[in-house]
Design a protein around this motif. Structure first.
Motif, PDB file in Angstrom:
ATOM      1  N   UNK A 274       0.829  -1.208   0.000  1.00  0.00           N
ATOM      2  CA  UNK A 274       0.000   0.000   0.000  1.00  0.00           C
ATOM      3  C   UNK A 274       0.866   1.261   0.000  1.00  0.00           C
ATOM      4  N   UNK A 275       1.889   1.275   0.834  1.00  0.00           N
ATOM      5  CA  UNK A 275       2.770   2.446   0.919  1.00  0.00           C
ATOM      6  C   UNK A 275       3.539   2.671  -0.381  1.00  0.00           C
ATOM      7  N   UNK A 276       3.903   1.576  -1.051  1.00  0.00           N
ATOM      8  CA  UNK A 276       4.698   1.661  -2.268  1.00  0.00           C
ATOM      9  C   UNK A 276       3.851   1.713  -3.541  1.00  0.00           C
ATOM     10  N   UNK A 277       2.543   1.529  -3.402  1.00  0.00           N
ATOM     11  CA  UNK A 277       1.673   1.541  -4.578  1.00  0.00           C
ATOM     12  C   UNK A 277       1.932   0.363  -5.506  1.00  0.00           C
ATOM     13  N   UNK A 278       2.156  -0.814  -4.914  1.00  0.00           N
ATOM     14  CA  UNK A 278       2.465  -2.017  -5.688  1.00  0.00           C
ATOM     15  C   UNK A 278       1.595  -3.167  -5.203  1.00  0.00           C
ATOM     16  N   UNK A 279       1.792  -4.325  -5.765  1.00  0.00           N
ATOM     17  CA  UNK A 279       1.065  -5.524  -5.357  1.00  0.00           C
ATOM     18  C   UNK A 279       1.927  -6.341  -4.396  1.00  0.00           C
ATOM     19  N   UNK A 280       1.307  -7.064  -3.485  1.00  0.00           N
ATOM     20  CA  UNK A 280       2.069  -7.855  -2.515  1.00  0.00           C
ATOM     21  C   UNK A 280       2.910  -8.929  -3.198  1.00  0.00           C
ATOM     22  N   UNK A 281       2.455  -9.459  -4.322  1.00  0.00           N
ATOM     23  CA  UNK A 281       3.234 -10.512  -4.991  1.00  0.00           C
ATOM     24  C   UNK A 281       4.499  -9.981  -5.662  1.00  0.00           C
ATOM     25  N   UNK A 282       4.680  -8.666  -5.689  1.00  0.00           N
ATOM     26  CA  UNK A 282       5.903  -8.070  -6.219  1.00  0.00           C
ATOM     27  C   UNK A 282       6.969  -7.898  -5.129  1.00  0.00           C
ATOM     28  N   UNK A 283       6.615  -8.180  -3.881  1.00  0.00           N
ATOM     29  CA  UNK A 283       7.537  -8.059  -2.749  1.00  0.00           C
ATOM     30  C   UNK A 283       8.155  -9.421  -2.429  1.00  0.00           C
ATOM     31  N   UNK A 284       9.274  -9.409  -1.733  1.00  0.00           N
ATOM     32  CA  UNK A 284       9.865 -10.645  -1.236  1.00  0.00           C
ATOM     33  C   UNK A 284       8.864 -11.284  -0.271  1.00  0.00           C
ATOM     34  N   UNK A 285       8.612 -12.585  -0.393  1.00  0.00           N
ATOM     35  CA  UNK A 285       7.665 -13.219   0.524  1.00  0.00           C
ATOM     36  C   UNK A 285       8.084 -13.005   1.986  1.00  0.00           C
ATOM     37  N   UNK A 286       7.116 -12.721   2.833  1.00  0.00           N
ATOM     38  CA  UNK A 286       7.429 -12.451   4.235  1.00  0.00           C
ATOM     39  C   UNK A 286       8.027 -13.661   4.934  1.00  0.00           C
ATOM     40  N   UNK A 287       7.663 -14.875   4.510  1.00  0.00           N
ATOM     41  CA  UNK A 287       8.218 -16.059   5.187  1.00  0.00           C
ATOM     42  C   UNK A 287       9.715 -16.182   4.963  1.00  0.00           C
ATOM     43  N   UNK A 288      10.250 -15.558   3.904  1.00  0.00           N
ATOM     44  CA  UNK A 288      11.693 -15.554   3.680  1.00  0.00           C
ATOM     45  C   UNK A 288      12.406 -14.594   4.634  1.00  0.00           C
ATOM     46  N   UNK A 289      11.672 -13.652   5.201  1.00  0.00           N
ATOM     47  CA  UNK A 289      12.283 -12.583   5.987  1.00  0.00           C
ATOM     48  C   UNK A 289      11.990 -12.657   7.481  1.00  0.00           C
ATOM     49  N   UNK A 290      10.749 -12.912   7.832  1.00  0.00           N
ATOM     50  CA  UNK A 290      10.390 -12.838   9.247  1.00  0.00           C
ATOM     51  C   UNK A 290       9.848 -14.157   9.792  1.00  0.00           C
ATOM     52  N   UNK A 291       9.882 -15.177   8.998  1.00  0.00           N
ATOM     53  CA  UNK A 291       9.660 -16.573   9.344  1.00  0.00           C
ATOM     54  C   UNK A 291       8.945 -16.860  10.670  1.00  0.00           C
ATOM     55  N   UNK A 292       7.713 -16.470  10.770  1.00  0.00           N
ATOM     56  CA  UNK A 292       6.897 -16.837  11.922  1.00  0.00           C
ATOM     57  C   UNK A 292       7.017 -15.966  13.159  1.00  0.00           C
ATOM     58  N   UNK A 293       7.880 -14.958  13.131  1.00  0.00           N
ATOM     59  CA  UNK A 293       8.043 -14.115  14.331  1.00  0.00           C
ATOM     60  C   UNK A 293       6.736 -13.440  14.728  1.00  0.00           C
ATOM     61  N   UNK A 294       6.038 -12.879  13.761  1.00  0.00           N
ATOM     62  CA  UNK A 294       4.809 -12.149  14.060  1.00  0.00           C
ATOM     63  C   UNK A 294       3.726 -13.117  14.546  1.00  0.00           C
ATOM     64  N   UNK A 295       3.622 -14.267  13.886  1.00  0.00           N
ATOM     65  CA  UNK A 295       2.642 -15.273  14.322  1.00  0.00           C
ATOM     66  C   UNK A 295       2.892 -15.693  15.760  1.00  0.00           C
ATOM     67  N   UNK A 296       4.152 -15.925  16.111  1.00  0.00           N
ATOM     68  CA  UNK A 296       4.488 -16.334  17.474  1.00  0.00           C
ATOM     69  C   UNK A 296       4.179 -15.222  18.474  1.00  0.00           C
TER      70      UNK A 296
END
Length: 90
Positions: A31-53
């Motif tokens: 939203x901030x970048x005016x792009x689609x989420x599929x154009x970003x690096x997948x979150x599981x590659x970066x924050x691997x469950x931290x937020x879920x935990x």
């Protein structure tokens, strides 16, 4: 032209009951970048469950647990309450 957010803190409230709350991080960045989420690096590659935990097994409210990380050019701070701050760093 891409909207910039230099020196601006963007505050959002994330849904702590969401099945995959890390996806909400990508949605905010998109939203901030005016792009689609599929154009970003997948979150599981970066924050691997931290937020879920953070949300599925949070410490007591007195602990005030906070997770801070960089993802897709933003420094992101997420609190166990679901409050999140996004600051563009690149």
């Amino acid at each position: 032209m891409t909207e910039t957010h230099d020196d601006e803190i963007v505050h959002r409230k994330l849904n702590t009951d969401r099945e995959d709350p890390a996806v909400a991080i990508a949605e905010v960045i998109a939203d901030l970048e005016g792009t689609q989420t599929d154009e970003l690096t997948p979150t599981y590659d970066c924050i691997d469950g931290m937020i879920s935990a953070l949300y599925s097994n949070p410490p007591s409210p007195e602990a005030q647990m906070t997770v801070e990380f960089t993802y897709s050019g933003y420094r992101i701070t997420v609190e166990q309450s679901g409050t999140a701050e996004f600051v563009q760093v690149t």
